[in-house]
Scaffold this motif. Structure first.
Motif, mmCIF file in Angstrom:
data_model
loop_
_atom_site.group_PDB
_atom_site.id
_atom_site.type_symbol
_atom_site.label_atom_id
_atom_site.label_comp_id
_atom_site.label_asym_id
_atom_site.label_seq_id
_atom_site.Cartn_x
_atom_site.Cartn_y
_atom_site.Cartn_z
ATOM 1 N N LEU A 2 34.840 42.908 40.919
ATOM 2 C CA LEU A 2 34.940 44.361 40.858
ATOM 3 C C LEU A 2 36.295 44.828 40.356
ATOM 4 O O LEU A 2 36.407 45.831 39.672
ATOM 5 N N TYR A 3 37.339 44.094 40.755
ATOM 6 C CA TYR A 3 38.677 44.483 40.334
ATOM 7 C C TYR A 3 39.416 43.268 39.833
ATOM 8 O O TYR A 3 39.374 42.224 40.486
ATOM 9 N N PRO A 4 40.084 43.354 38.755
ATOM 10 C CA PRO A 4 40.118 44.476 37.808
ATOM 11 C C PRO A 4 38.869 44.485 36.930
ATOM 12 O O PRO A 4 38.296 43.435 36.657
ATOM 13 N N SER A 5 38.487 45.647 36.498
ATOM 14 C CA SER A 5 37.278 45.771 35.682
ATOM 15 C C SER A 5 37.531 45.222 34.280
ATOM 16 O O SER A 5 38.669 45.185 33.798
ATOM 17 N N ILE A 6 36.480 44.806 33.640
ATOM 18 C CA ILE A 6 36.588 44.262 32.286
ATOM 19 C C ILE A 6 37.137 45.324 31.332
ATOM 20 O O ILE A 6 37.899 45.005 30.406
ATOM 21 N N ASP A 41 51.622 40.276 48.697
ATOM 22 C CA ASP A 41 50.822 41.106 49.608
ATOM 23 C C ASP A 41 50.067 42.220 48.882
ATOM 24 O O ASP A 41 49.236 42.893 49.484
ATOM 25 N N LYS A 42 50.325 42.400 47.596
ATOM 26 C CA LYS A 42 49.653 43.460 46.843
ATOM 27 C C LYS A 42 48.452 42.955 46.050
ATOM 28 O O LYS A 42 47.734 43.737 45.445
ATOM 29 N N PHE A 43 48.227 41.636 46.040
ATOM 30 C CA PHE A 43 47.059 41.091 45.354
ATOM 31 C C PHE A 43 45.791 41.440 46.121
ATOM 32 O O PHE A 43 45.757 41.355 47.349
ATOM 33 N N VAL A 44 44.760 41.814 45.406
ATOM 34 C CA VAL A 44 43.445 42.023 46.001
ATOM 35 C C VAL A 44 42.740 40.666 46.105
ATOM 36 O O VAL A 44 42.096 40.364 47.103
ATOM 37 N N SER A 45 42.903 39.841 45.080
ATOM 38 C CA SER A 45 42.254 38.534 45.014
ATOM 39 C C SER A 45 43.025 37.488 45.802
ATOM 40 O O SER A 45 44.246 37.555 45.917
ATOM 41 N N VAL A 46 42.301 36.505 46.291
ATOM 42 C CA VAL A 46 42.946 35.384 46.970
ATOM 43 C C VAL A 46 42.997 34.152 46.074
ATOM 44 O O VAL A 46 43.819 33.269 46.277
ATOM 45 N N LYS A 47 42.127 34.109 45.070
ATOM 46 C CA LYS A 47 42.087 32.961 44.167
ATOM 47 C C LYS A 47 42.993 33.199 42.963
ATOM 48 O O LYS A 47 43.249 34.339 42.571
ATOM 49 N N GLY A 50 41.656 35.301 39.936
ATOM 50 C CA GLY A 50 41.693 36.734 40.236
ATOM 51 C C GLY A 50 43.107 37.283 40.180
ATOM 52 O O GLY A 50 43.343 38.381 39.664
ATOM 53 N N LYS A 51 44.062 36.520 40.714
ATOM 54 C CA LYS A 51 45.467 36.946 40.657
ATOM 55 C C LYS A 51 45.940 37.042 39.213
ATOM 56 O O LYS A 51 46.644 37.982 38.840
ATOM 57 N N ALA A 52 45.557 36.064 38.390
ATOM 58 C CA ALA A 52 45.939 36.086 36.977
ATOM 59 C C ALA A 52 45.372 37.329 36.299
ATOM 60 O O ALA A 52 46.066 38.007 35.529
ATOM 61 N N LEU A 53 44.122 37.652 36.580
ATOM 62 C CA LEU A 53 43.503 38.839 35.987
ATOM 63 C C LEU A 53 44.193 40.117 36.463
ATOM 64 O O LEU A 53 44.383 41.054 35.670
#
Length: 102
Positions: A2-6, A41-47, A50-53
């Motif tokens: 869902l985040y970040p969107s394409i 602490d501001k990342f939504v993703s844990v993987k 996802g962090k790279a995106l």
């Protein structure tokens, strides 16, 4: 995802192919211990993918404008690393030979 969107990601990178390559490389860097460009602490993703995106969406990770220069720099660094290993090996052989003469 869902985040970040394409749509948000394609505002930063000009093609889906480039986005896949860029995010993959950055995820590998993160996996190897690279410093995140966003506070942890501001990342939504844990993987890491996802962090790279998320870093790409924030505009922190961009495609290198001069990839040939980067490849040349990496090649020179690799040559220097190999030369250092050869010097260390020769130094070790020299010490072993010296110790055997005593």
């Amino acid at each position: 995802m869902l985040y970040p969107s394409i749509d948000l990601l394609l505002e930063q990178v000009d093609s889906k192919y480039s986005l896949v390559i860029l995010s993959s490389k950055r995820a590998h860097e993160l996996e190897l211990g690279a410093q995140p460009m966003i506070e942890s602490d501001k990342f939504v993703s844990v993987k890491n993918v996802g962090k790279a995106l998320e870093e790409i969406a924030a505009g922190d990770v961009v495609i290198d404008p001069n990839p040939e220069l980067k490849r040349e720099l990496l090649r020179l660094q690799e040559e220097e690393r190999k030369a250092m290993k050869r010097r260390e090996h020769q130094e070790l052989e020299s010490r072993i030979t010296k110790d055997n003469r005593i």
